[in-house]
Design a protein around this motif. Structure first.
Motif, PDB file in Angstrom:
ATOM      1  N   ALA A   1       0.826  -1.215   0.000  1.00 45.92           N
ATOM      2  CA  ALA A   1       0.000   0.000   0.000  1.00 45.92           C
ATOM      3  C   ALA A   1       0.855   1.258   0.000  1.00 45.92           C
ATOM      4  CB  ALA A   1      -0.938  -0.003   1.200  1.00 45.92           C
ATOM      5  N   ALA A   2       1.955   1.252   0.748  1.00 42.42           N
ATOM      6  CA  ALA A   2       2.799   2.445   0.855  1.00 42.42           C
ATOM      7  C   ALA A   2       3.562   2.732  -0.439  1.00 42.42           C
ATOM      8  CB  ALA A   2       3.784   2.282   2.016  1.00 42.42           C
ATOM      9  N   LEU A   3       3.730   1.722  -1.283  1.00 38.14           N
ATOM     10  CA  LEU A   3       4.397   1.917  -2.562  1.00 38.14           C
ATOM     11  C   LEU A   3       3.419   2.248  -3.681  1.00 38.14           C
ATOM     12  CD1 LEU A   3       6.973  -1.041  -2.560  1.00 38.14           C
ATOM     13  CD2 LEU A   3       7.444   1.373  -2.095  1.00 38.14           C
ATOM     14  N   ASP A   4       2.251   1.632  -3.638  1.00 33.03           N
ATOM     15  CA  ASP A   4       1.306   1.747  -4.756  1.00 33.03           C
ATOM     16  C   ASP A   4       0.458   3.007  -4.703  1.00 33.03           C
ATOM     17  OD1 ASP A   4       2.190  -0.645  -5.755  1.00 33.03           O
ATOM     18  OD2 ASP A   4       0.523  -1.822  -4.993  1.00 33.03           O
ATOM     19  N   HIS A   5       0.279   3.587  -3.502  1.00 33.66           N
ATOM     20  CA  HIS A   5      -0.688   4.684  -3.359  1.00 33.66           C
ATOM     21  C   HIS A   5      -0.076   5.872  -2.626  1.00 33.66           C
ATOM     22  CE1 HIS A   5      -3.789   2.095  -4.942  1.00 33.66           C
ATOM     23  NE2 HIS A   5      -3.469   1.175  -4.066  1.00 33.66           N
ATOM     24  N   VAL A   6      -0.534   7.043  -3.037  1.00 37.98           N
ATOM     25  CA  VAL A   6      -0.057   8.310  -2.459  1.00 37.98           C
ATOM     26  C   VAL A   6      -1.262   9.207  -2.212  1.00 37.98           C
ATOM     27  CG1 VAL A   6       2.174   8.179  -3.632  1.00 37.98           C
ATOM     28  CG2 VAL A   6       0.252   9.322  -4.762  1.00 37.98           C
ATOM     29  N   ALA A   7      -1.013  10.318  -1.516  1.00 33.43           N
ATOM     30  CA  ALA A   7      -2.069  11.311  -1.352  1.00 33.43           C
ATOM     31  C   ALA A   7      -2.307  11.993  -2.699  1.00 33.43           C
ATOM     32  CB  ALA A   7      -1.659  12.342  -0.301  1.00 33.43           C
TER      33      ALA A   7
ATOM     34  N   GLN B   1      -1.703  19.047  -8.791  1.00 33.77           N
ATOM     35  CA  GLN B   1      -0.874  19.296  -9.963  1.00 33.77           C
ATOM     36  C   GLN B   1       0.380  18.429  -9.890  1.00 33.77           C
ATOM     37  OE1 GLN B   1      -1.766  21.242 -12.575  1.00 33.77           O
ATOM     38  NE2 GLN B   1       0.037  20.366 -13.589  1.00 33.77           N
ATOM     39  N   PRO B   2       0.358  17.215 -10.508  1.00 30.33           N
ATOM     40  CA  PRO B   2       1.543  16.348 -10.455  1.00 30.33           C
ATOM     41  C   PRO B   2       2.686  16.911 -11.292  1.00 30.33           C
ATOM     42  CG  PRO B   2      -0.142  15.401 -11.869  1.00 30.33           C
ATOM     43  CD  PRO B   2      -0.768  16.598 -11.219  1.00 30.33           C
ATOM     44  N   LEU B   3       3.886  16.459 -10.980  1.00 30.31           N
ATOM     45  CA  LEU B   3       5.053  16.837 -11.766  1.00 30.31           C
ATOM     46  C   LEU B   3       4.958  16.240 -13.162  1.00 30.31           C
ATOM     47  CD1 LEU B   3       7.930  16.193  -9.183  1.00 30.31           C
ATOM     48  CD2 LEU B   3       7.001  18.419  -9.872  1.00 30.31           C
ATOM     49  N   ALA B   4       5.706  16.836 -14.084  1.00 29.30           N
ATOM     50  CA  ALA B   4       5.800  16.252 -15.427  1.00 29.30           C
ATOM     51  C   ALA B   4       6.378  14.839 -15.311  1.00 29.30           C
ATOM     52  CB  ALA B   4       6.674  17.120 -16.321  1.00 29.30           C
TER      53      ALA B   4
ATOM     54  N   PRO C   1       0.499   6.981 -13.436  1.00 28.86           N
ATOM     55  CA  PRO C   1      -0.684   6.818 -12.589  1.00 28.86           C
ATOM     56  C   PRO C   1      -1.967   6.950 -13.404  1.00 28.86           C
ATOM     57  CG  PRO C   1       0.324   8.965 -12.246  1.00 28.86           C
ATOM     58  CD  PRO C   1       1.258   8.187 -13.119  1.00 28.86           C
ATOM     59  N   HIS C   2      -2.971   6.202 -13.006  1.00 29.32           N
ATOM     60  CA  HIS C   2      -4.282   6.319 -13.640  1.00 29.32           C
ATOM     61  C   HIS C   2      -5.279   6.933 -12.677  1.00 29.32           C
ATOM     62  CE1 HIS C   2      -8.259   4.679 -15.113  1.00 29.32           C
ATOM     63  NE2 HIS C   2      -7.809   5.341 -16.156  1.00 29.32           N
ATOM     64  N   ALA C   3      -5.418   6.337 -11.497  1.00 29.32           N
ATOM     65  CA  ALA C   3      -6.253   6.925 -10.456  1.00 29.32           C
ATOM     66  C   ALA C   3      -5.483   8.047  -9.764  1.00 29.32           C
ATOM     67  CB  ALA C   3      -6.657   5.853  -9.440  1.00 29.32           C
ATOM     68  N   ALA C   4      -6.211   8.909  -9.082  1.00 28.35           N
ATOM     69  CA  ALA C   4      -5.594  10.081  -8.454  1.00 28.35           C
ATOM     70  C   ALA C   4      -4.598   9.698  -7.370  1.00 28.35           C
ATOM     71  CB  ALA C   4      -6.683  10.980  -7.863  1.00 28.35           C
ATOM     72  N   ASP C   5      -4.781   8.541  -6.747  1.00 28.49           N
ATOM     73  CA  ASP C   5      -3.883   8.147  -5.652  1.00 28.49           C
ATOM     74  C   ASP C   5      -2.858   7.096  -6.074  1.00 28.49           C
ATOM     75  OD1 ASP C   5      -5.649   6.045  -5.967  1.00 28.49           O
ATOM     76  OD2 ASP C   5      -5.880   5.676  -3.815  1.00 28.49           O
ATOM     77  N   ASP C   6      -2.684   6.870  -7.375  1.00 28.36           N
ATOM     78  CA  ASP C   6      -1.684   5.910  -7.857  1.00 28.36           C
ATOM     79  C   ASP C   6      -0.298   6.533  -7.847  1.00 28.36           C
ATOM     80  OD1 ASP C   6      -3.484   3.897  -8.355  1.00 28.36           O
ATOM     81  OD2 ASP C   6      -3.702   4.355 -10.493  1.00 28.36           O
ATOM     82  N   SER C   7       0.705   5.708  -7.529  1.00 30.36           N
ATOM     83  CA  SER C   7       2.089   6.126  -7.736  1.00 30.36           C
ATOM     84  C   SER C   7       2.486   5.831  -9.180  1.00 30.36           C
ATOM     85  CB  SER C   7       3.018   5.389  -6.772  1.00 30.36           C
ATOM     86  OG  SER C   7       2.988   3.991  -7.046  1.00 30.36           O
ATOM     87  N   THR C   8       3.598   6.414  -9.596  1.00 29.48           N
ATOM     88  CA  THR C   8       4.168   6.096 -10.907  1.00 29.48           C
ATOM     89  C   THR C   8       5.160   4.947 -10.725  1.00 29.48           C
ATOM     90  OG1 THR C   8       3.956   8.375 -11.671  1.00 29.48           O
ATOM     91  CG2 THR C   8       5.555   6.976 -12.821  1.00 29.48           C
ATOM     92  N   GLN C   9       5.047   3.941 -11.598  1.00 30.26           N
ATOM     93  CA  GLN C   9       5.968   2.802 -11.529  1.00 30.26           C
ATOM     94  C   GLN C   9       6.926   2.872 -12.712  1.00 30.26           C
ATOM     95  OE1 GLN C   9       4.078  -1.018 -10.985  1.00 30.26           O
ATOM     96  NE2 GLN C   9       2.410  -0.132  -9.775  1.00 30.26           N
ATOM     97  N   VAL C  10       8.207   2.843 -12.402  1.00 28.20           N
ATOM     98  CA  VAL C  10       9.245   2.888 -13.430  1.00 28.20           C
ATOM     99  C   VAL C  10      10.004   1.560 -13.385  1.00 28.20           C
ATOM    100  CG1 VAL C  10      11.270   4.106 -14.316  1.00 28.20           C
ATOM    101  CG2 VAL C  10       9.432   5.380 -13.151  1.00 28.20           C
TER     102      VAL C  10
ATOM    103  N   ALA D   1       3.377  13.715  -7.192  1.00 26.29           N
ATOM    104  CA  ALA D   1       3.249  15.106  -6.748  1.00 26.29           C
ATOM    105  C   ALA D   1       4.589  15.730  -6.412  1.00 26.29           C
ATOM    106  CB  ALA D   1       2.330  15.168  -5.527  1.00 26.29           C
ATOM    107  N   THR D   2       5.499  14.942  -5.852  1.00 24.61           N
ATOM    108  CA  THR D   2       6.755  15.487  -5.344  1.00 24.61           C
ATOM    109  C   THR D   2       7.995  14.972  -6.065  1.00 24.61           C
ATOM    110  OG1 THR D   2       7.002  13.712  -3.718  1.00 24.61           O
ATOM    111  CG2 THR D   2       5.676  15.619  -3.055  1.00 24.61           C
ATOM    112  N   GLY D   3       7.880  13.881  -6.797  1.00 20.47           N
ATOM    113  CA  GLY D   3       9.057  13.266  -7.401  1.00 20.47           C
ATOM    114  C   GLY D   3       9.856  12.440  -6.417  1.00 20.47           C
ATOM    115  N   GLN D   4       9.354  12.275  -5.197  1.00 16.35           N
ATOM    116  CA  GLN D   4      10.059  11.481  -4.190  1.00 16.35           C
ATOM    117  C   GLN D   4       9.981  10.001  -4.549  1.00 16.35           C
ATOM    118  OE1 GLN D   4       8.148  11.524  -0.399  1.00 16.35           O
ATOM    119  NE2 GLN D   4       9.615  10.130   0.561  1.00 16.35           N
ATOM    120  N   VAL D   5      11.102   9.317  -4.443  1.00 10.37           N
ATOM    121  CA  VAL D   5      11.133   7.871  -4.654  1.00 10.37           C
ATOM    122  C   VAL D   5      10.616   7.202  -3.380  1.00 10.37           C
ATOM    123  CG1 VAL D   5      12.590   5.859  -5.051  1.00 10.37           C
ATOM    124  CG2 VAL D   5      12.998   7.964  -6.331  1.00 10.37           C
TER     125      VAL D   5
END
Length: 447
Positions: free
Chosen positions: A47-53, A57-60, A83-92, A126-130
């Motif tokens: 959960a802590a990896l897959d979802h965020v607040a 305005q997300p970063l590019a 991300p697709h949903a608003a609370d999804d993280s980006t997976q690289v 949102a922040t670019g934090q890994v």
């Protein structure tokens, strides 16, 4: 047709197939059970990896990709799942640093003997934090999938699951034929055969063995057939048949290239925006261009929506679509596969998972009850295989042999094992004692 001879052939085939494939079926059922339950396990573990607040305005996307690359020095970029949903993280998805002697092997794909060896990096849009990273194979769903498909031994062992699935289909067919009761009008039990007889020892096990298999046999058949369509050997036969029937899924040509030029490559954000404008509203996975004439390749990452399935290839610089296909372009067999495979994986929601859990448990019970029936029947110290004599083979219906040949062609791993089994049977029957033997009690499925 001599029905008694057919019953005897099916009984011996059913016995040997069940006895020899029991470990494989148990393994496939239990590992499949793990895989079906993976959404709940992953929701708890990651959960802590897959979802965020959610961010206004997300970063590019380019900044997020750079953050992931910076966290894994020396790695190369393979794929991004925005991300697709608003609370999804980006997976690289990154390929780890390679030694010089490994570069040639990479041309054949990112896997090591069929086991993924990449790294998943999770970024807060949102922040670019890994948020963290995981080896691909450490992700529970991927681990469970590879365990189920090849026992974590790589593609060279996928034939083992294919062997079990092929013989399980034969077990279901022969078991149904042997069990099928005569109607009440002809002196048989009719529908009453579906009612187990309790406290009858082996007869109770036999009734439960048949009833449980029949109750979920249709679902199990779908699971087995869909699994075989993407197996190594049977899957190749299925793909060849699709092509011959003009039912093959439209795929972008491997040699498709962008027009050479001096213009800049599209940014990740621009490629993502272009893909979203052309694709259905579903979570995407994007692969970057490889080289100067490479292309952006995009497809649906979410497989639980068959009608949202698509494939998209974009020019690396202009973003013009070079190839595009979706549900409307899929022929009938490909649509059936697009629905059947997510069903096999339990991706249609809780009802799908419950049905597959019951089916896996039914397969386990079929093995356990079959072994119990054999153990209760066998004389002490004997294998107690059903006897089969030459005259019964001579009395077999003619259609049986072309049917077995067709199955052997369609299911090559089954065909090889069947050939080995027939060779052993031929040697046994050629032995002087092979044509002799007592006649034990009737086949296990008869009432």
């Amino acid at each position: 047709m001599n029905n008694a001879a057919l019953q005897r052939i099916f009984w011996r085939l059913h016995f040997w197939a069940g006895l020899l494939c029991a470990p494989i079926v148990l393994f496939a059922s239990l590992t499949g059970l793990l895989y079906v339950l993976s959404p709940q396990i992953e929701a708890w573990r990651y959960a802590a990896l897959d979802h965020v607040a959610p961010a206004a305005q997300p970063l590019a996307l380019d900044a997020q990709v750079q953050a992931a690359l910076a966290s894994q020095p020396g790695s190369t970029l393979r794929q991004v799942i925005p991300p697709h949903a608003a609370d999804d993280s980006t997976q690289v998805v990154l390929n780890p640093p390679r030694q010089p002697h490994e570069h040639h092997a990479m041309a054949d794909g990112p896997d090591h003997h069929g086991l993924p060896d990449g790294v998943l990096v999770y970024v807060n849009p949102a922040t670019g934090q890994v948020l963290g990273s995981l080896p691909e194979l450490a992700r529970f769903r991927t681990w469970a999938k590879k365990l189920h498909a090849s026992a974590l031994l790589g593609d060279g062992w996928r034939w083992l699951m294919e062997l079990g699935a092929s013989w399980m289909l034969v077990l279901m067919a022969t078991g149904t034929v042997m069990w099928w009761p005569r109607s009440q009008a002809r002196g048989g039990p009719g529908w009453r055969a579906l009612r187990p007889r309790w406290d009858r020892g082996r007869a109770t096990w036999r009734d439960l063995h048949a009833v449980v298999a029949l109750a979920l046999g249709g679902v199990l058949a779908v699971v087995l057939v869909t699994g075989l369509t993407w197996s190594r050997h049977s899957g190749a036969r299925f793909s060849a048949l699709q092509q011959q029937l003009g039912q093959d899924s439209p795929r972008p040509p491997k040699a498709l290239q962008s027009a050479p030029g001096n213009g800049p490559m599209l940014s990740w954000q621009a490629a993502w925006d272009r893909a979203r404008a052309l694709a259905p509203d579903v979570r995407l996975q994007i692969s970057p261009p490889a080289g100067d004439t490479g292309t952006w390749r995009v497809e649906n990452q979410d497989r639980s929506q068959p009608t949202a399935r698509f494939n998209l290839v974009l020019d690396a610089r202009s973003g013009a679509p070079l190839f595009q296909s979706g549900w409307d372009q899929l022929p009938l067999l490909s649509r059936a596969t697009a629905v059947g495979i997510p069903f096999h994986r339990g991706e249609f929601g809780l009802w799908n998972q419950v049905l597959l859990v019951l089916t896996a448990l039914a397969a386990v019970f079929s093995v356990v009850s079959g072994l119990a029936m054999w153990w209760l029947r066998r004389p002490r110290g004997q294998l107690a295989a059903p006897t089969l004599q030459r005259r019964q083979l001579r009395q077999a219906p003619l259609w049986l042999w072309p049917l077995m040949a067709a199955l052997a062609w369609a299911l090559p791993v089954f065909g090889w094992s069947l050939l080995a089994m027939l060779g052993i049977e031929a040697l046994r029957l050629c032995w002087p004692a092979g044509a002799q033997g007592h006649r034990p009690d009737p086949p296990a499925g008869l009432h």
